[in-house]
Enzyme design. Structure first.
Site, mmCIF file in Angstrom:
data_model
loop_
_atom_site.group_PDB
_atom_site.id
_atom_site.type_symbol
_atom_site.label_atom_id
_atom_site.label_comp_id
_atom_site.label_asym_id
_atom_site.label_seq_id
_atom_site.Cartn_x
_atom_site.Cartn_y
_atom_site.Cartn_z
ATOM 1 N N SER A 1 0.825 -1.208 0.000
ATOM 2 C CA SER A 1 0.000 0.000 0.000
ATOM 3 C C SER A 1 0.855 1.252 0.000
ATOM 4 O O SER A 1 0.373 2.327 -0.354
ATOM 5 C CB SER A 1 -0.859 0.049 1.261
ATOM 6 O OG SER A 1 -1.732 -1.029 1.304
ATOM 7 N N GLU B 1 -4.899 -1.002 -8.929
ATOM 8 C CA GLU B 1 -3.908 -0.064 -9.446
ATOM 9 C C GLU B 1 -2.719 -0.877 -9.964
ATOM 10 O O GLU B 1 -2.197 -1.727 -9.243
ATOM 11 C CB GLU B 1 -3.446 0.888 -8.340
ATOM 12 C CG GLU B 1 -4.538 1.855 -7.905
ATOM 13 C CD GLU B 1 -4.123 2.751 -6.741
ATOM 14 O OE1 GLU B 1 -4.520 3.932 -6.735
ATOM 15 O OE2 GLU B 1 -3.412 2.287 -5.827
HETATM 16 N N1 LIG Z 1 -5.570 -4.565 4.594
HETATM 17 C C1 LIG Z 1 -5.853 -3.750 3.592
HETATM 18 O O1 LIG Z 1 -6.896 -3.077 3.574
HETATM 19 C C2 LIG Z 1 -4.895 -3.635 2.443
HETATM 20 C C3 LIG Z 1 -5.323 -3.032 1.250
HETATM 21 C C4 LIG Z 1 -4.461 -2.988 0.158
HETATM 22 C C5 LIG Z 1 -3.171 -3.500 0.290
HETATM 23 N N2 LIG Z 1 -2.768 -4.071 1.458
HETATM 24 C C6 LIG Z 1 -1.407 -4.629 1.541
HETATM 25 O O2 LIG Z 1 -1.500 -6.047 1.362
HETATM 26 C C7 LIG Z 1 -0.454 -6.684 2.094
HETATM 27 C C8 LIG Z 1 -1.067 -7.728 3.009
HETATM 28 O O3 LIG Z 1 -1.938 -7.105 3.923
HETATM 29 P P1 LIG Z 1 -3.065 -7.915 4.707
HETATM 30 O O4 LIG Z 1 -3.961 -6.898 5.301
HETATM 31 O O5 LIG Z 1 -3.615 -8.993 3.846
HETATM 32 O O6 LIG Z 1 -2.176 -8.591 5.872
HETATM 33 P P2 LIG Z 1 -2.514 -9.898 6.724
HETATM 34 O O7 LIG Z 1 -1.695 -9.763 7.967
HETATM 35 O O8 LIG Z 1 -3.980 -10.131 6.833
HETATM 36 O O9 LIG Z 1 -1.921 -11.084 5.842
HETATM 37 C C9 LIG Z 1 -0.558 -11.300 5.620
HETATM 38 C C10 LIG Z 1 -0.350 -12.816 5.517
HETATM 39 O O10 LIG Z 1 0.955 -13.054 5.010
HETATM 40 C C11 LIG Z 1 1.481 -14.197 5.655
HETATM 41 N N3 LIG Z 1 2.930 -14.123 5.518
HETATM 42 C C12 LIG Z 1 3.778 -13.287 6.148
HETATM 43 N N4 LIG Z 1 5.047 -13.516 5.703
HETATM 44 C C13 LIG Z 1 4.966 -14.492 4.781
HETATM 45 C C14 LIG Z 1 5.910 -15.154 3.954
HETATM 46 N N5 LIG Z 1 7.199 -14.827 3.993
HETATM 47 N N6 LIG Z 1 5.465 -16.117 3.117
HETATM 48 C C15 LIG Z 1 4.148 -16.441 3.051
HETATM 49 N N7 LIG Z 1 3.208 -15.839 3.810
HETATM 50 C C16 LIG Z 1 3.621 -14.884 4.657
HETATM 51 C C17 LIG Z 1 0.957 -14.108 7.078
HETATM 52 O O11 LIG Z 1 0.949 -15.392 7.688
HETATM 53 C C18 LIG Z 1 -0.445 -13.539 6.862
HETATM 54 O O12 LIG Z 1 -1.408 -14.563 6.743
HETATM 55 C C19 LIG Z 1 0.313 -5.567 2.813
HETATM 56 O O13 LIG Z 1 1.410 -5.203 2.017
HETATM 57 C C20 LIG Z 1 -0.702 -4.438 2.876
HETATM 58 O O14 LIG Z 1 -0.116 -3.170 2.940
HETATM 59 C C21 LIG Z 1 -3.598 -4.173 2.533
#
Ligand SMILES: NC(=O)c1ccc[n+]([C@@H]2O[C@H](COP(=O)([O-])OP(=O)(O)OC[C@H]3O[C@@H](n4cnc5c(N)ncnc54)[C@H](O)[C@@H]3O)[C@@H](O)[C@H]2O)c1
Length: 297
Positions: free
Chosen positions: A127, A160
């Site tokens: 993000s 995006e």
């Molecule tokens: N939450 C939102 O609204 C949102 C929106 C757009 C983008 N994002 C981006 O998406 C990404 C993920 O966010 P999220 O909210 O899904 O987080 P989340 O914590 O819900 O999920 C992350 C997952 O990744 C796993 N993980 C961590 N390290 C890992 C690895 N090395 N190999 C495999 N799995 C691994 C974790 O176990 C976890 O299940 C971030 O970069 C965040 O900035 C989030």
């Protein structure tokens, strides 16, 4: 260049949704996690969401019950859960959706650079971090893009597609086509902080918080003004509670450090103090509002 085999690293809030929309779009998807428990949880979320979609399609008369069941089985059948990065070796595209930590993301891409075939395109769902820094770490700058999906992935219609100066044109076109296959409308953006949406949205939330901190207006009036005056579905302070005050602060801290001369990036005092007190928004029951589950109390 057609994307057919996709890997998604991280099966959390965003990752499980990306796995699902890619499979719905006809791709074979490897869903990768580090722990069995997280993997099971992510796949269970996909299955629940597919079941909900299937029954909606039946209710609306778009599918018979048999067709809906077959569709669910077919989409689920395209998904391979895995704990082994080696299963990503032959993917056409790998989308990273792990924790928002630049060092962790860079080290993942550096490792994947040695595992995946040379043609594999890498994408990050970050993000707030520069896509170019992860591209450098991957060792394949020309085959790297940002693919920024929105939460909840199954419902939000935007993706995006972010290119760096080094992104190959065919890679970029293939990534846009993948976004469309996932049922999204892709918008293109250069590798700039927050891309389009967050570059506009986060400073807007900051302005609303600063307005409240100055006591220019109450939180209820600020929110009502933007809902009723601009047709927004929720006001900026409610939105901040939804996004999470910790997430908002961490994005701003990164930007302020990286772009100290950008006046739109500043950190409101109340945001810092609330995060220190553990008032992180809806998820902790209090942020700018008090919450009981999904409802303000
Ligand atoms: N939450 C939102 O609204 C949102 C929106 C757009 C983008 N994002 C981006 O998406 C990404 C993920 O966010 P999220 O909210 O899904 O987080 P989340 O914590 O819900 O999920 C992350 C997952 O990744 C796993 N993980 C961590 N390290 C890992 C690895 N090395 N190999 C495999 N799995 C691994 C974790 O176990 C976890 O299940 C971030 O970069 C965040 O900035 C989030």
């Amino acid at each position: 260049m057609k994307i057919q085999n996709v890997g998604v690293v991280g099966c959390g809030l965003m990752g499980h949704g990306i796995v699902q929309v890619a499979a719905q779009g006809g791709c074979n998807v490897v869903a990768l996690e580090t722990q069995q428990e997280a993997l099971d949880k992510g796949i269970a979320r996909v299955e629940k969401s597919l079941a909900k979609l299937a029954s909606k399609n039946v209710e609306k008369g778009k599918m018979t019950a048999d067709q809906a069941a077959a569709w669910q089985t077919e989409v689920r059948g395209r998904i391979t859960p895995s704990l082994d990065k080696g299963d990503l070796a032959n993917c056409d595209l790998v989308v990273e959706a792990i924790v928002e930590n630049l060092d962790v993301k860079k080290s993942l891409f550096s490792e994947l650079g040695g595992i995946c075939k040379p043609e594999t395109i890498f994408a990050s769902n970050t993000s707030s971090f520069p896509v170019g820094e992860m591209a450098d770490a991957s060792g394949r700058k020309d085959r790297f893009i940002g693919l920024h999906f929105f939460n909840p992935v199954q419902l939000m219609r935007l993706v995006e597609v972010v290119r760096t100066d080094d992104t190959n044109e065919d890679v970029f076109a293939a990534a846009r086509a993948f976004g469309e296959a996932c049922g999204k409308t892709p918008v293109s953006c250069k590798d700039t902080p927050g891309f389009v949406v967050n570059r506009l949205l986060v400073p807007y939330m900051v302005q609303a918080i600063q307005m409240l901190d100055r006591d220019d207006a109450s939180k209820e009036d600020i929110d009502a003004a933007m809902q009723l005056g601009c047709g927004h579905p929720m006001g900026p302070l409610t939105l901040t509670d939804y996004v999470g005050l910790d997430t908002t602060l961490s994005i701003l801290e990164g930007w302020v450090e990286r772009y100290p001369n950008e006046p739109a990036f500043s950190i409101p005092a109340s945001l810092v103090s609330k995060v220190k007190e553990g008032k992180l928004g809806r998820k902790t029951g209090e942020g700018y509002y008090k919450w009981e589950g999904d409802k303000k109390s």
